[in-house]
Structure formats: structure tokens, C-alpha cells
Write an enzyme that holds these catalytic residues in place. Structure first.
Site, PDB file in Angstrom:
ATOM      1  N   GLY A  79      -4.971   3.473  -7.927  1.00 34.86           N
ATOM      2  CA  GLY A  79      -5.171   3.663  -9.365  1.00 34.86           C
ATOM      3  C   GLY A  79      -4.389   4.825  -9.945  1.00 34.86           C
ATOM      4  N   ASP A 105       0.847  -1.202   0.000  1.00 31.20           N
ATOM      5  CA  ASP A 105       0.000   0.000   0.000  1.00 31.20           C
ATOM      6  C   ASP A 105       0.884   1.255   0.000  1.00 31.20           C
ATOM      7  OD1 ASP A 105      -2.032   1.810   0.383  1.00 31.20           O
ATOM      8  OD2 ASP A 105      -2.894   0.801   2.126  1.00 31.20           O
ATOM      9  N   ASP A 146     -10.638   3.964  -1.613  1.00 29.67           N
ATOM     10  CA  ASP A 146     -11.193   2.890  -0.767  1.00 29.67           C
ATOM     11  C   ASP A 146     -12.705   2.716  -0.928  1.00 29.67           C
ATOM     12  OD1 ASP A 146      -8.624   2.857   0.136  1.00 29.67           O
ATOM     13  OD2 ASP A 146      -9.132   3.029   2.258  1.00 29.67           O
TER      14      ASP A 146
HETATM   15  C1  GLA Z   1      -5.515   2.159   2.780  1.00 32.82           C
HETATM   16  C2  GLA Z   1      -6.002   1.017   1.894  1.00 32.82           C
HETATM   17  C3  GLA Z   1      -7.055   0.213   2.627  1.00 32.82           C
HETATM   18  C4  GLA Z   1      -6.461  -0.339   3.924  1.00 32.82           C
HETATM   19  C5  GLA Z   1      -5.901   0.799   4.759  1.00 32.82           C
HETATM   20  C6  GLA Z   1      -5.110   0.277   5.967  1.00 32.82           C
HETATM   21  O1  GLA Z   1      -6.518   3.076   3.033  1.00 32.82           O
HETATM   22  O2  GLA Z   1      -6.512   1.518   0.681  1.00 32.82           O
HETATM   23  O3  GLA Z   1      -7.518  -0.861   1.821  1.00 32.82           O
HETATM   24  O4  GLA Z   1      -5.440  -1.267   3.606  1.00 32.82           O
HETATM   25  O5  GLA Z   1      -5.016   1.631   4.009  1.00 32.82           O
HETATM   26  O6  GLA Z   1      -4.489   1.283   6.697  1.00 32.82           O
END
Ligand code: GLA
Length: 400
Positions: free
Chosen positions: A200, A151, A221
Site C-alpha cells: 500500500g 512483491d 501482511d
Molecule cells: C511478503 C508478502 C506475503 C508473502 C511473502 C512471501 O511478506 O506480503 O504475502 O508473499 O512476502 O515471502
């Protein structure tokens, strides 16, 4: 002009990387169909513990989800502890023994996933992998990890600090960061699904496979809210050319069974993720799942659409008022057709009429309604009435 030159340099770098990845077939061996499983974030977020993961693994087996194809049990953010003097990362007190947890999940016939960031910190402020990529990849492999969600989070700040006001250079830094962990995972020799999460940005679908990505988030998200789910699925239209065996667009995890979604909304959400060849990562409270939600998540006919071996993502062929018609080609010449009422009313006084002509098809076509199990016949101009946010999902054996 400077931009053109630096962008073509980035394109050249990506092509060279593609060549090096083509030479290593490991990334093609995993995720030949969209990954299926469960992830801790949508329900537990930062509260998740070792016990929650074990209980969820137990429920995936007891509910029949494992046998329906849900394989990966993925721990999202907040498992990370501190690094020791040798730079070795330890899990925090919520996860006393990661190797024992992985062994437990494996003993259930399941696989286990984990989460990190290319930045110094994860999105929830825990330890990231920056500067420790090889060490972390080896650690995951030693625990028996089968899936990594990587991430972007604080790496965005690293990009801005290293290349202020130079977006093309920032993009190259991001690609290099994902490439670095991809290579580190490959060096472990363990087949590990590599999931990109950078929302993205920079048309990730164009470059993710060349740096080892098996799936990549295409959006921000998801949340357990109909408008957000519809927004995310709408953003997938046009990306169908980028998905295929080993590399998938990821419109984010499932919210089926979460929040206040109606049963129609849960059905439509699940149906559309199947139409999109999206990863099916449930995110609900498994020990308290209702029979209706279990029936949705384990509908094998719908799962078969998602997991179709041809791996072609469906597309929105046309919309008429508030009704959208999506189509997905399936192996052996079969088709999935979804008629989807995205509006807030039941359409009855002015019924929607299906145009097979617009789908490039001739009727009548026989198929199966995948939510009722009934045999259906689709004809040109046939009126179809659907409740608000509900869907008609039909598998047509072979129209020609
Ligand atoms: C981001 C990701 C989520 C999740 C959180 C965790 O927002 O997009 O899917 O993994 O971090 O902190």
C-alpha cells in the site's frame, strides 16, 4: 518547491502511462470481478511443494470450492531455483516440473498463479526478476501461468540505492518497475492477472491501474489473528472509490480456517472481505478443512456479494460504540448491509439499535440473513444483539 515539481512530473508520467494502457484493453479483460482462489502462503509459507499444490487443486474440486467460484491456485514465494547461463530461471527441487504442474491444475478446470519480485531477491530470499522481466514473463506464459503476484521486497533497497533521500524519485522507480513487468506480461499475449504487492505504499490505489494492476495490496501482511484482521479491514474505509471491475483493493488473503479464529470471527472476516469487494484467496489447509469452515468459504450468498457485477466496494456508513454498520450497493438496486460487533462483549444490556435513517433508508425493509438463510425485516431503531466479533449480513432486494 522541488518536491512539487517532481511530484507533478510523476503525475504526468502516470497520465501518459494511463493513455498507453487504455489503448490496450487486455488488462480490462481479466478480474472483472475480484479474483477468487487459493494461495499457498498463509498455511504452507516456505514449505510448499508441487504435491501440496496438486493436493490443494484436488481439494478445491472435491470440496465444491471450484464450483463456488474459487478458480486460481496460486504458488507464493519459495518455488524459485537458479538462473542458467542464458538467464533462464528454473524452479527448485520442490517443484520439479512447472509446466507439468500447470497442466495438472488446468486439467482440473482451474487456473494457476505464480509469484516474483521486481527486485534481485524475493522476500524469502529467492531469485527475483530484476533485469529479466521479459524473459520471466515469457517463461510464465510458456508454462501456462494465469496470475502473477509481484512483491516489492528487495526492490526497496534498489530504490534507496539509486535515489537516496529522494522519495519522489524512489516512487517513480517503483512505478516504472511495476510498469515494466506489466508491459512484459502484455507482450506475452496471454491474459494474466497482475497482482501488486507493495504493502500500500505511496497510495498505490492512485496509480496501480495506470500501470496494468488488476489488484493491489493496500496494507502489510495479514495473520491469523483477529486484531490484525480487524486492523486491515478498518484500513479499507475510504478506499472504496478506487475499486471497480478489472482493478481492486486487496486487503490481503483470507485466513478463514487458520489459527485460532472463532467461527464468528471466520464468518465476520469472510463477510467483510465480501463487503469490501476484496479478492477471495483462501489460505487454509484444504485437505483438513472442517465442515464449518467449508460452509463459510462456500456460502454462495456471501460470495455473490463479493462478486457482484457492479463492482462497488462497500463503505463504513457509521459506528455506534462498538458496532459498525457497513453498506454496499449491488447491481439492480439491491444492497448489502453488515452490522458488525467489533467489541469484546455480547451487546445485550444496552442493545444496539439500527438507524436506517443514518443509512439514508426508510423501513421496514425485507431481506435475507445470509448466514442463517432466514427472511428478515429491518426497521428503524430495531435492537440488534450480536455476539462479540459476530456479524449480521443482510441482502436487501431493492429498498426503493
Ligand atoms: C511478503 C508478502 C506475503 C508473502 C511473502 C512471501 O511478506 O506480503 O504475502 O508473499 O512476502 O515471502
Amino acid at each position: 518547491m522541488r518536491n512539487v515539481i517532481s511530484l507533478s512530473a510523476a503525475a504526468l508520467a502516470v497520465s501518459l502511462l494511463s493513455l498507453s494502457y487504455a489503448a490496450n484493453s487486455q488488462s480490462a479483460a481479466v478480474a472483472q470481478t475480484p479474483p477468487m482462489g487459493w494461495n499457498s502462503w498463509n498455511y504452507f509459507a516456505g514449505r510448499v511443494t508441487d504435491k501440496d499444490i496438486r493436493d490443494s487443486a484436488d481439494q478445491i474440486v472435491a470440496s465444491g470450492m471450484r464450483d463456488a467460484g474459487y478458480l486460481y491456485v496460486n504458488i507464493d514465494d519459495t518455488w524459485e531455483g537458479e538462473r542458467d547461463a542464458n538467464g533462464v530461471l528454473h524452479s527448485n527441487e520442490k517443484f520439479p516440473d512447472m509446466k507439468a504442474l500447470a497442466d495438472y491444475v488446468h486439467s482440473k478446470g482451474l487456473k494457476i498463479g505464480i509469484y516474483s519480485s521486481p527486485g534481485p531477491k524475493t522476500c524469502a530470499g529467492f531469485e527475483g526478476s530484476l533485469g529479466h522481466e521479459e524473459q520471466d514473463a515469457q517463461l510464465y506464459a510458456s508454462w501456462g501461468i494465469d496470475y502473477l503476484k509481484y512483491d516489492l521486497c528487495s526492490f526497496h533497497m534498489v530504490m534507496q540505492a539509486k535515489a537516496p533521500d529522494d522519495k519522489a524519485a524512489q516512487m517513480r522507480l517503483m512505478i516504472a518497475a511495476y510498469d515494466k513487468m506489466g508491459k512484459a506480461l502484455k507482450t506475452t499475449g496471454r491474459p494474466i492477472v497482475y497482482s501488486f504487492c507493495q504493502y500500500g505504499w505511496d497510495s498505490v490505489w492512485e496509480w496501480a491501474p495506470s500501470v496494468g494492476g488488476n489488484l493491489w495490496r493496500t496494507t502489510g501482511d495479514v495473520s491469523a489473528n483477529w486484531d490484525r484482521i480487524y486492523d486491515l479491514l478498518s484500513q479499507q474505509a475510504g478506499l472504496e472509490g478506487y475499486a471497480g471491475p478489472g482493478h481492486w483493493n486487496d486487503p490481503d488473503m483470507l485466513e478463514v480456517g487458520n489459527g485460532r479464529l472463532s467461527l464468528a470471527e471466520n464468518r465476520s472476516h469472510f463477510s467483510m472481505w465480501a463487503m469490501l469487494a476484496a479478492p477471495l484467496l483462501a489460505g487454509n489447509d484444504l485437505p483438513h478443512m472442517t465442515p464449518e469452515i467449508k460452509a463459510i468459504l462456500t456460502n454462495r450468498d456471501v460470495i455473490a456479494i463479493d462478486q457482484d457485477r457492479l463492482g462497488k466496494q462497500g463503505s463504513r456508513v457509521y459506528s455506534d460504540g462498538e458496532v459498525e454498520v457497513w453498506m454496499r450497493p449491488l447491481a439492480g438496486g439491491a444492497l448489502a448491509v453488515a452490522v458488525f460487533n467489533v467489541g469484546s462483549d455480547r451487546l445485550s444490556t444496552h442493545p444496539f439499535r439500527l438507524s436506517l435513517t443514518k443509512l439514508g433508508l426508510d423501513g421496514p425493509l425485507t431481506g435475507k440473513n445470509l448466514w442463517t438463510g432466514d427472511k428478515v425485516t429491518l426497521t428503524n431503531h430495531q435492537p440488534i444483539e450480536l455476539a462479540s466479533h459476530d456479524i449480521l449480513l443482510v441482502r436487501v432486494a431493492s429498498p426503493r
